[in-house]
Design a protein around this motif. Structure first.
Motif, PDB file in Angstrom:
ATOM      1  N   SER A 158       5.850 -11.903 -12.436  1.00 63.40           N
ATOM      2  CA  SER A 158       5.558 -11.228 -11.149  1.00 63.40           C
ATOM      3  C   SER A 158       6.540 -10.081 -10.945  1.00 63.40           C
ATOM      4  N   GLY A 159       6.908  -9.449 -12.056  1.00 67.78           N
ATOM      5  CA  GLY A 159       7.916  -8.393 -12.001  1.00 67.78           C
ATOM      6  C   GLY A 159       7.335  -7.001 -11.804  1.00 67.78           C
ATOM      7  N   THR A 160       8.127  -6.027 -12.206  1.00 68.93           N
ATOM      8  CA  THR A 160       7.792  -4.606 -12.034  1.00 68.93           C
ATOM      9  C   THR A 160       7.142  -4.064 -13.310  1.00 68.93           C
ATOM     10  N   PRO A 161       6.554  -2.854 -13.228  1.00 65.71           N
ATOM     11  CA  PRO A 161       6.022  -2.240 -14.446  1.00 65.71           C
ATOM     12  C   PRO A 161       7.103  -2.054 -15.520  1.00 65.71           C
ATOM     13  N   GLU A 162       8.333  -1.754 -15.069  1.00 68.50           N
ATOM     14  CA  GLU A 162       9.440  -1.572 -16.017  1.00 68.50           C
ATOM     15  C   GLU A 162       9.757  -2.888 -16.737  1.00 68.50           C
ATOM     16  N   GLN A 163       9.731  -3.993 -15.983  1.00 68.68           N
ATOM     17  CA  GLN A 163       9.982  -5.299 -16.592  1.00 68.68           C
ATOM     18  C   GLN A 163       8.843  -5.694 -17.524  1.00 68.68           C
ATOM     19  N   GLY A 186       2.362  -8.374  -5.706  1.00 65.53           N
ATOM     20  CA  GLY A 186       2.967  -7.278  -6.456  1.00 65.53           C
ATOM     21  C   GLY A 186       2.293  -6.949  -7.774  1.00 65.53           C
ATOM     22  N   LYS A 189       0.384  -3.657  -8.688  1.00 66.37           N
ATOM     23  CA  LYS A 189       1.108  -2.457  -9.121  1.00 66.37           C
ATOM     24  C   LYS A 189       1.456  -2.515 -10.606  1.00 66.37           C
ATOM     25  N   VAL A 190       1.217  -3.672 -11.226  1.00 69.24           N
ATOM     26  CA  VAL A 190       1.595  -3.857 -12.632  1.00 69.24           C
ATOM     27  C   VAL A 190       0.381  -3.918 -13.556  1.00 69.24           C
ATOM     28  N   HIS A 193      -1.460  -1.120 -15.402  1.00 68.29           N
ATOM     29  CA  HIS A 193      -0.672  -0.340 -16.368  1.00 68.29           C
ATOM     30  C   HIS A 193      -0.306  -1.107 -17.634  1.00 68.29           C
TER      31      HIS A 193
END
Length: 255
Positions: A158-163, A186, A189-190, A193
């Motif tokens: 459940s992290g960020t696109p960077e993660q 969240g 947003k990931v 991508h």
């Protein structure tokens, strides 16, 4: 559609009264395989009994869950190693770091994860990682251990696109579950991508039930709800999401 639940505690107390019905319901929903992560020594019997009741459908892993890492964690790890030497398991896990509930045993959690990463390499097994409030801490140890042979899943991602990009760089998969259906989860947003080749579907039942069952007991039969949401967010046909995520899981867990 053939589906896989790559992470389900179907052996837990929450299924004591209706486990057979829940497994049958999952099969009716297209979920052909349910992979079961271990917790600690207290969960092994129930997990292996579930495997015996549903051979070929409910498949065990072996590991020590980070929230069960205490002062006696070395004794628990000896047992994990003993079982891995004794018979086949689909993966090492569930292991990792959890800083949500308690930070008291962070050092022991880190040590336990290092040991289990080495066990995964020695036994040529994938590893299933728990990273609640601890992505960076877990990633650091996995990256240090990665020698090109480690494979596995960042469970409940459940992290960020960077993660997500970091997980891909490690040649690991992301486990996507009920959080994808949460309004503020969240993952909207990931997921647009990332590639389907980097995902597997999971429930983490009995926890994290997807909408519209949020707050109730989760179960493997709800994988189609996760699938539907992933397909929406990635703008892909459900059949394509099912085919690729199922193959990803089967390729990873091949015994």
């Amino acid at each position: 559609m053939k589906l896989v639940d790559s992470h389900a505690h179907i052996y837990s107390e929450e299924f004591k009264e209706d486990q057979a019905a829940a497994v049958a319901k999952a099969r009716e929903a297209g979920v052909e395989k349910i992979y079961m992560p271990n917790i600690d020594h207290t969960s092994i019997d129930a997990m292996l009994e579930t495997e015996a009741s549903f051979p070929g459908q409910c498949i065990p892993m072996m590991g020590l869950h980070p929230t069960y890492v205490k002062k006696d964690f070395e004794r628990e790890l000896y047992l994990v190693e003993e079982w891995l030497n004794k018979r086949a398991f689909a993966a090492v896990g569930e292991c990792g770091i959890d800083l949500y509930w308690d930070k008291t045993f962070l050092q022991q959690q880190q040590e336990a994860l290092k040991v289990q990463l080495e066990l995964a390499k020695r036994h040529k097994l994938p590893i299933v990682l728990h990273t609640r409030d601890s992505f960076d801490e877990t990633y650091e140890l996995v990256a240090a251990a990665q020698d090109g042979t480690l494979r596995g899943i960042f469970h409940c991602f459940s992290g960020t696109p960077e993660q997500a990009a970091k997980v891909k760089e490690l040649n690991f998969l992301m486990g996507i579950g009920g959080v994808a259906t949460f309004k503020n989860g969240g993952l909207d947003k990931v997921l647009p991508h990332v590639a389907l080749e980097d995902l597997v579907l999971e429930t983490d039942c009995p926890y994290l039930a997807p909408v519209p069952h949020r707050g109730k007991r989760n179960e493997p039969a709800y994988i189609p709800l996760v699938l539907k949401r992933v397909a929406e967010l990635m703008q892909k046909p459900e059949e394509e999401v099912a085919t690729i995520t199922t193959q990803n899981a089967l390729n990873l867990f091949k015994l």
